[in-house]
Enzyme design. Structure first.
Site, PDB file in Angstrom:
ATOM      1  N   LYS A 138       0.836  -1.206   0.000  1.00 48.28           N
ATOM      2  CA  LYS A 138       0.000   0.000   0.000  1.00 48.28           C
ATOM      3  C   LYS A 138       0.869   1.253   0.000  1.00 48.28           C
ATOM      4  O   LYS A 138       0.579   2.230  -0.709  1.00 48.28           O
ATOM      5  CB  LYS A 138      -0.915   0.008   1.225  1.00 48.28           C
ATOM      6  N   HIS A 276      -9.867 -29.412 -34.106  1.00 49.61           N
ATOM      7  CA  HIS A 276     -10.746 -28.293 -33.784  1.00 49.61           C
ATOM      8  C   HIS A 276     -11.798 -28.655 -32.732  1.00 49.61           C
ATOM      9  O   HIS A 276     -12.987 -28.406 -32.897  1.00 49.61           O
ATOM     10  CB  HIS A 276     -11.398 -27.735 -35.046  1.00 49.61           C
TER      11      HIS A 276
END
Length: 514
Positions: A138, A276
C-alpha cells in the site's frame, strides 16, 4: 524515495536470502528479522536484529503473534514526507522500514501433501506475513516490497546504483505482492469452502499460476497465456511433461484437453484423434497399435495435423505407424525408449507424457468465460450403464449392438452440439458436430460413413424433436440408436424406428456441449 536504510526480512522460502542479506549489509542497510530467518542470518554471521528488540514485545502464542505491532506497521505505513506521520512516529519511537522481504507460510504445500490434517492446514495460514506485505505494498511510494526471489537481483542493482529503488519498480512489485496475497487467500478460501461443502458460494475465488506466455491465442492478432489451477492434480493436462517438439499453442492446448477428456472414458486400449475440439476418429482395440490403426482408418483425411490421445504407453510399433503422417501432438501415459527415438525424427511433433487413469473421479468444476463474467458448472462426468437405459422400441438391441451403443454414447458426449455419431465395430465411422439442427448433423455423419453406415449404430447427444433424423438413419441402414429421449414427440421417433426394425434405447441423460 529516500535511501533504503532499514529492511525487514522474514521468509519461508529461503532461496537466495543469505546472498540478498549480505548485499544489503554491504550497503549499510540494517536488517530486522524473525524466527527461522533470524536464526539463519545470525548463523551466517550477518548483523541482524530480532523483531522482539524492535517491538519491545516477545513472540507469543507459538509464534502466531510477532510482527502485528505498531512499531512494525507504523514503520511500513508512515508517509515519509507527511509532517503529521513523521511526528507520530517520533512521538512513539517508530522507525521507518524501507524494504520488506517476506514470503508466506507454505499453505499450498501443506494441503497437497499426503495425509495432512485440518489442524495442520489451519496452522499454516499466515497472518503476520500478509499483513506486512499489504502494508508495504500500500505504501509503495516509500517502501519496496519483495515476495519473489526472482526480483532480488533487480532491486539489488537499483540499490547499488542509487541506494534506492525506482517508483516504477516499486509499483510493479506492489502489484505483484497484491496478486501474491490474493492468490494465497484464494487457496485458503477454496480449501475452507470445500471443507464445509459449499459448492456455489456467493463470492467465488480462483487461483491460477502462469505456465507460459503463448505466442498468440486462437489467431495471431490475439495475446494469450497458459495458466494452471494452483491445486491441479497429477492426471490433469497442465501436469503433462513435454518430452519433445515445439512449444504448445493455444489451439494445441484446447484440442489436447478435448482428446484427453474423451480417451479417459475408456478402460480398453483406446486412441482418440481430435481436430478443432471435435473427435475425427475414436477406436478401441486389443492393443494400442490396433486402436491407433482403427482410429486412423476412421477418418484418414481429418487426422492429418491432428492431436492424438492414447490411454496406454506408446511402443515402437505404434510409434512407427504414427510417424507415417503429420501429427501435431501425441499424449499418452508414457513412451518407450524406442518409441521416443522413432518419433524424435519428427522434430516439431510434441510428445506429452501424462500419468492419468481411467478410474471414475469426483466431479470437478469447469469455468467458461463470458464478457464481464464467468459461468461455472460441474464437469459432465455422468456415465450410463446398460441397466440405466430403457428400450423404447419393439426390437431389443442384440448383445453386439448394446456394446456398440455404449461405445457410441461415450463418444457423442464429447462432440459439439448438435451432435450425431455413427460407429461400427467400436470405431467411429461418421461424426456430425456443431450443427444448428439435428438432422443436419445426421446428414454429415451419414455422408461421411458412406456404405459403412449400413448395420451401424447412431448416437445423439440430445432427443429428436421430430422423426426426420430417424428417417435419415433408416435410409442409411442404421440398425440401432441411442439417445436421451424426453421430447414431447418421442412417440413419432419410436414409431419411425419400429417401422424400420431399428432398435432404440433411451438414456434419460442429455449431453449438450457448447
Amino acid at each position: 524515495m529516500s535511501k533504503v536504510r532499514r529492511a525487514l526480512i522474514s521468509v519461508s522460502d529461503k532461496t537466495g536470502i543469505v546472498e540478498l542479506s549480505r548485499k544489503l549489509v554491504e550497503q549499510e542497510v540494517q536488517i530486522i528479522s524473525t524466527g527461522g530467518t533470524f536464526q539463519l542470518l545470525q548463523k551466517e554471521g550477518l548483523p541482524v536484529t530480532q523483531i522482539s528488540e524492535v517491538t519491545g514485545f516477545p513472540e507469543i502464542l507459538d509464534g502466531r503473534v510477532k510482527t502485528l505491532h505498531p512499531k512494525v506497521h507504523g514503520g511500513l505505513l508512515a508517509v515519509r514526507d507527511k509532517a503529521s506521520h513523521q511526528q507520530a512516529c517520533a512521538d512513539n519511537g517508530i522507525e521507518f522500514i524501507d524494504l520488506v522481504v517476506v514470503n508466506l507460510y507454505p499453505f499450498k504445500a501443506t494441503i497437497t501433501k499426503e495425509g495432512f490434517t485440518y489442524e495442520e492446514a489451519i496452522e499454516n495460514i499466515d497472518i503476520g506475513g500478509p499483513s506486512m506485505l499489504r502494508s508495504a505494498a500500500k505504501n509503495h511510494r516509500d517502501v519496496t516490497v519483495l515476495v519473489d526471489p526472482a526480483d532480488y537481483a533487480v532491486v539489488l542493482e537499483e540499490l547499488a546504483a542509487d541506494g534506492a529503488t525506482t517508483l516504477a519498480t516499486r509499483k510493479r512489485l506492489a502489484a505483484k505482492t497484491f496478486r501474491h496475497t490474493a492468490a494465497y487467500d484464494s487457496l485458503i478460501a477454496s480449501y475452507l469452502t470445500g471443507e464445509v461443502k459449499e459448492s456455489l458460494p456467493d463470492q467465488l475465488t480462483l487461483s491460477y499460476e502462469k505456465v507460459s506466455t503463448l505466442r498468440y491465442g486462437e489467431n495471431p492478432h490475439q495475446q494469450a497465456a497458459y495458466y494452471k489451477n494452483a491445486l491441479a492434480t497429477a492426471d490433469q493436462l497442465v501436469s503433462a511433461k513435454q518430452l519433445q517438439g515445439k512449444e504448445l499453442s493455444y489451439n494445441n492446448i484446447q484440442d489436447t484437453n478435448a482428446a484427453l477428456e474423451i480417451v479417459k472414458e475408456f478402460t480398453e486400449p483406446a486412441v482418440v484423434a481430435v481436430k478443432h475440439m471435435n473427435p475425427c476418429g475414436v477406436a478401441i482395440g486389443e492393443t494400442i497399435l490396433e486402436a491407433y490403426q482403427r482410429t486412423y482408418e476412421a477418418d484418414p483425411v481429418s487426422i492429418f495435423g491432428g492431436i492424438i490421445a492414447a490411454n496406454r504407453p506408446i511402443d515402437a510399433a505404434t510409434a512407427s505407424k504414427m510417424k507415417e503422417i503429420f501429427l501435431e501432438i501425441i499424449i499418452a501415459p508414457s513412451f518407450s525408449e524406442e518409441a521416443q527415438q522413432i518419433l524424435s525424427e519428427k522434430k516439431n511433433l510434441r510428445l506429452l507424457e501424462l500419468a492419468f487413469s481411467n478410474d471414475a473421479k469426483q466431479s470437478t468444476w469447469k469455468a467458461t468465460s463470458i464478457d464481464g463474467g464467468i459461468l461455472i458448472q460441474e464437469q459432465d462426468s455422468e456415465k450410463i450403464t446398460r441397466e440405466m437405459c430403457q428400450v423404447a422400441t419393439d426390437r431389443t438391441p442384440t448383445e453386439v449392438e448394446w456394446d456398440e451403443l455404449l461405445f457410441a454414447w461415450k463418444v457423442v458426449k464429447h462432440v459439439k452440439s448438435n451432435a450425431i455419431v455413427l460407429t461400427k465395430d467400436n470405431r467411429t465411422i461418421g461424426v456430425g458436430a456443431g450443427q444448428m439442427n439435428r438432422v443436419g448433423a445426421a446428414e454429415i455423419a451419414i455422408r461421411q460413413a458412406g456404405e459403412s453406415a449400413k448395420g451401424a449404430v447412431l448416437a445423439s447427444d440430445a432427443f429428436f424433436p421430430m422423426s426426420d433424423t430417424l428417417e435419415k438413419a433408416a435410409e442409411a441402414g442404421i440398425r440401432a440408436i441411442i439417445q436421451p429421449g424426453g421430447s414431447i414427440r418421442d412417440s413419432e421417433s419410436i414409431e419411425e424406428a419400429n417401422k424400420h426394425g431399428i432398435a432404440m434405447v433411451l438414456t434419460g441423460v442429455r449431453h449438450f456441449k457448447h
